[in-house]
Write a protein that holds these residues in place. Structure first.
Motif, short mmCIF file in Angstrom:
data_model
loop_
_atom_site.label_atom_id
_atom_site.label_comp_id
_atom_site.label_asym_id
_atom_site.label_seq_id
_atom_site.Cartn_x
_atom_site.Cartn_y
_atom_site.Cartn_z
N THR B 40 10.66 1.79 0.56
CA THR B 40 11.15 1.76 1.94
C THR B 40 12.37 2.64 2.10
O THR B 40 12.56 3.29 3.14
CB THR B 40 11.47 0.31 2.35
N GLN B 104 7.94 -2.54 7.76
CA GLN B 104 7.32 -3.54 6.92
C GLN B 104 7.05 -4.83 7.71
O GLN B 104 6.02 -5.46 7.55
CB GLN B 104 8.26 -3.85 5.75
N ASP B 181 4.47 1.67 6.48
CA ASP B 181 5.09 0.83 5.46
C ASP B 181 4.35 -0.50 5.36
O ASP B 181 4.54 -1.39 6.18
CB ASP B 181 6.57 0.60 5.81
N GLU B 182 3.51 -0.61 4.39
CA GLU B 182 2.71 -1.81 4.12
C GLU B 182 1.97 -2.32 5.36
O GLU B 182 2.17 -3.46 5.79
CB GLU B 182 3.61 -2.91 3.54
MG LIG Z 1 9.67 -1.95 1.29
#
Ligand SMILES: [Mg+2]
Ligand SMILES: Nc1ncnc2c1ncn2[C@@H]1O[C@H](COP(=O)(O)OP(=O)(O)OP(=O)(O)O)[C@@H](O)[C@H]1O
Lengths: 496, 265
Positions: B40, B104, B181-182
């Motif tokens: 991240t 995230q 991000d994810e």
């Molecule tokens: Mg992360």
């Protein structure tokens, strides 16, 4: 097939355009502007005029708090800045009233922006403290230099001799005309703020509210949009200050005490920061309630006790405010009931309006409005009596509930014994009738000059008529109810 | 193309990124690594939330980290203006470079409808309110397969729908690099499959490069032709996805984690 049905589900109805969203507000304000001065007594015309100015200021507090979660306690001081500038220009130069008001708004906007600059990096308690300091500083300054009243020099203060008042705009000389003039300003200013909320700025504020990082990643200039809110809030508050100055031709420095700023914020929380009606509620509470008490010979400061209590209640109950709670209530009502209710309510209110006008007890509007309020209280705020008991503490409230439950049970048993249909809510209802009757009658006694007994008769009459009409009209309205239910089968919440 | 040169990020004693150098040129690039590896943080360097202690990042040949001299007499005013725009840009201005990202934790505003959520991004990606903007918003929502939820409030969307909505937000305008991000966190297998399909189609949809962070190795395998592995801020491996995943040191650092998890479960 199931998928097909889901697609047509009524939850997915497109949002209204910004224009459609502000329409209800504009219509309500326009109606109020036209009819209210005809209904209320002379004493009240000026009071509701200052309610308008306070509503405008409250709207700026609601803008900052509701849209960005920023607590500004300086909005009332900014109104003072606008009023000061407006007075100064109107005394110093031969310019139309509107120009003075606009200049006041503009300069207050600049001050709002300056105040906003440090605020862009602060939030929560720190921001509240900073704005509180600014409000306190304003109080000190205005205590020293006072508001201009026709004297020479920068401060424009008359040392000896009579104060000079500024004139109202030529269109709006009388009190009623000035009230309507204020309503036009209110529609313009709050219409603009509502428009902002419903369009690009509102969406950007929503993203910032969610998370500043995400807003930034979406291309929103967080600093820019916060500054914009502060500027707009400053301008609107400044305009309100100028308009307030025009109401009496002058301003008193004692009116801009820091406590007023804090009170205004608390009342916006009480009224509801997420809806334009919340600002109206705040304006009414801060100005109309003390005036009402004073009108009855009670010390208006008593209202502060109520305010403290109300703030506590609204903080406990989810911070949506009075308006938010009312809105929640109506969300779960079905469209058919709303239509039906509106027809019956207006019929009853109209009937009482005519009767009371004929008996010459009050104006048509006064009785009409009172009856509507009685009906609204009946459905929307049934628990007021209990809410007020809570004022004496939770144990007492609980004890009262126990006693009431016991008595209700006994009463219901008794009713069953003598062959009546038992009703276990009789006592609660009775209390609410008693409370609604006395409270509303007491209010209208002052505002619409209805004698207390007639006020009481009006409230109770309207409430009973509603019950009777429900029973009598049921067969008649059933087809209508069914027809609407077919078209709008879900509670209002589904239709936005 | 993403070129990362000697990037180091230091927060006090922690070094989430340690002298990282890598060039990523495939249309869909994966980034994996154990928790706290600095994934991240790398994204935050791209989007400007974190200023690297040293090093340089260039996206499609334009440096976004380097501070250039603003007043260079050899440059025309217009070039200077452009230079000032493209170097050390304020984070919110990087959107105009075509940098898009998701977070995230999803960032859908609860009180706006899906359409309004995506519209809020479009508001700042286009010069004016135009039919093209409305078109673009609808197209992005349709692309991720959420047209049937167009007017539903953010609070009424499911987790999967919120993740997809986030992706739709990242596709507005003319993105050149979409960083996710994810996006697959908390999705079922079937939902993951739809997600993989959406991600794979992004380069064709708008011509952007995709930078995908996820713990779900299956998703990475399904989408990415190139993958880099981070471990405690250091580059462990980079190359074609399958080859990278077979490297023993990667299995040890990353998949080992999973092995442990599986055993625990
Ligand atoms: Mg992360
Ligand atoms: N703003 C910050 N200040 C201090 N330390 C930070 C900051 N941001 C991240 N870190 C630290 O940097 C390290 C890397 O964090 P990062 O969020 O990049 O990990 P990640 O690879 O995304 O992990 P995950 O898979 O859990 O999302 C962590 O040890 C974290 O605690």
């Amino acid at each position: 097939m199931a998928e097909e049905k889901k697609k047509k589900s009524n939850i997915d109805i497109p949002p209204k355009s910004p224009w459609r969203r502000i329409m209800p507000m504009v219509i309500v304000f326009a109606l109020v502007a036209v009819v209210l001065p005809e209904w209320v007594s002379h004493y009240w015309v000026n009071s509701i005029s200052s309610v308008v100015c306070l509503t405008m200021t409250a709207a700026t507090v609601a803008l900052l708090y509701g849209q960005l979660g920023m607590v500004s306690l300086a909005q009332f001081a900014l109104a003072g800045v606008g009023g000061w500038v407006c007075l100064r220009f109107l005394h110093g130069f031969d310019i139309p009233f509107e120009i003075g008001v606009l200049l006041g708004g503009l300069i207050a906007g600049v001050f709002g922006l300056l105040l906003g600059l440090p605020a862009l990096r602060m939030r929560g308690l720190y921001l509240a403290l900073l704005t509180l300091l600014v409000a306190a500083a304003f109080q000190v300054i205005v205590n020293v230099i006072s508001f201009p009243d026709g004297g020479p020099g920068f401060t424009g203060k008359v040392e000896t001799g009579a104060r000079v008042l500024i004139g109202r705009p030529w269109l709006a000389q009388s009190d009623a005309a000035y009230f309507r003039y204020l309503m036009v300003w209110l529609i313009l200013v709050m219409g603009f703020l509502e428009w902002q909320r419903a369009s690009k700025s509102g969406r950007a504020w929503a993203l910032i509210r969610k998370s500043e990082a995400a807003a930034t990643a979406a291309g929103v200039s967080v600093v820019g949009y916060k500054a914009r809110a502060f500027f707009m809030g400053g301008v609107a508050a400044g305009l309100a200050g100028g308009l307030l100055a025009g109401l009496n031709g002058q301003l008193e420095y004692s009116g801009f005490h820091v406590s007023q700023s804090i009170l205004l914020f608390a009342l916006v929380v009480v009224g509801g920061a997420y809806n334009w009606l919340g600002a109206v509620a705040a304006g009414l509470l801060i100005r109309a309630l003390p005036a009402l008490l004073n009108g009855h010979g009670v010390d208006g400061n008593l209202a502060n006790v109520f305010f403290g209590f109300a703030t506590l209640v609204s903080l406990i109950q989810g911070r949506k405010g009075i308006v938010g709670q009312l809105a929640d209530f109506f969300k779960f009502v079905r469209m058919s009931r709303i239509v039906e209710g509106t027809i019956i309510w207006f019929a009853i209110a109209g009937l009482f309006g005519l009767v009371y006008m004929y008996l010459d007890k009050t104006s048509f509007g006064g009785a009409f409005f009172t009856a509507l309020v009685a009906l609204l209280f009946r459905v929307a705020i049934p628990g007021v009596a209990w809410l007020l008991l809570g004022f004496f503490g939770k144990p007492i409230q609980d004890r009262a509930e126990d006693v009431e439950a016991y008595l209700s049970l006994r009463l219901a048993q008794l009713m069953a014994k003598i062959g009546l249909i038992p009703d276990h809510r009789l006592i609660k209802r009775g209390l609410n009738w008693w409370f609604n009757g006395f409270f509303i009658a007491w209010v209208v006694w002052g505002v619409f000059e209805v004698e207390f007994a007639y006020g009481l008769a009006l409230v109770w009459g309207a409430m009973s008529l509603k019950i009777i009409s429900e029973k009598l009209l049921y067969p008649a309205v059933l087809p209508l109810r069914n027809a609407i239910d077919k078209k709008f089968p879900k509670p209002l919440a589904a239709y936005r | 193309m993403i070129e990362i040169k000697n990037i180091t990020v230091q927060f006090g004693g922690v070094k989430p990124l340690d002298n990282l150098t890598v060039t990523l040129d495939q249309p869909i690039v994966g980034l994996i690594g154990p928790n706290g590896a600095g994934k991240t943080t790398l994204l935050n360097v791209f989007s400007g939330f974190v200023t690297p202690t040293s090093g340089e990042v260039a996206i499609n040949g334009k440096s976004i980290t380097q501070r250039e001299r603003r007043f260079d007499l050899n440059l025309t005013p217009m070039t200077q203006f452009r230079a000032s725009l493209f170097t050390r840009m304020k984070p919110h201005k990087r959107v105009s470079l075509g940098l898009r990202r998701t977070f995230q934790t999803d960032q859908i505003a609860d009180d706006l409808t899906l359409l309004e959520n995506v519209q809020a991004v479009a508001d700042h990606g286009f010069a004016k309110k135009s039919p093209a903007m409305q078109e673009d918003v609808k197209r992005a929502i349709d692309y991720v397969g959420l047209t049937r939820r167009l007017h539903r409030k953010g609070s009424d969307l499911s987790t999967e729908e919120r993740h997809l909505a986030e992706i739709a937000k990242a596709l507005i305008g003319k993105p050149s690099l979409v960083m996710l991000d994810e996006p697959g966190a908390g999705m079922s297998e079937a939902e993951s499959e739809h997600l993989a399909q959406v991600i794979r189609g992004i380069p064709d949809y708008c011509g952007a490069q995709v930078f995908l962070i996820d713990h779900d190795v299956d998703l990475i395998v399904a989408c990415c032709s190139q993958t880099m592995v981070l471990d405690f801020g250091k580059l462990l491996a980079v190359g074609p996805t399958r080859k990278v995943l077979e490297l023993p040191e990667v299995r040890k650092a990353y998949l080992g984690d999973f092995g442990e998890l599986e055993r625990a479960a």
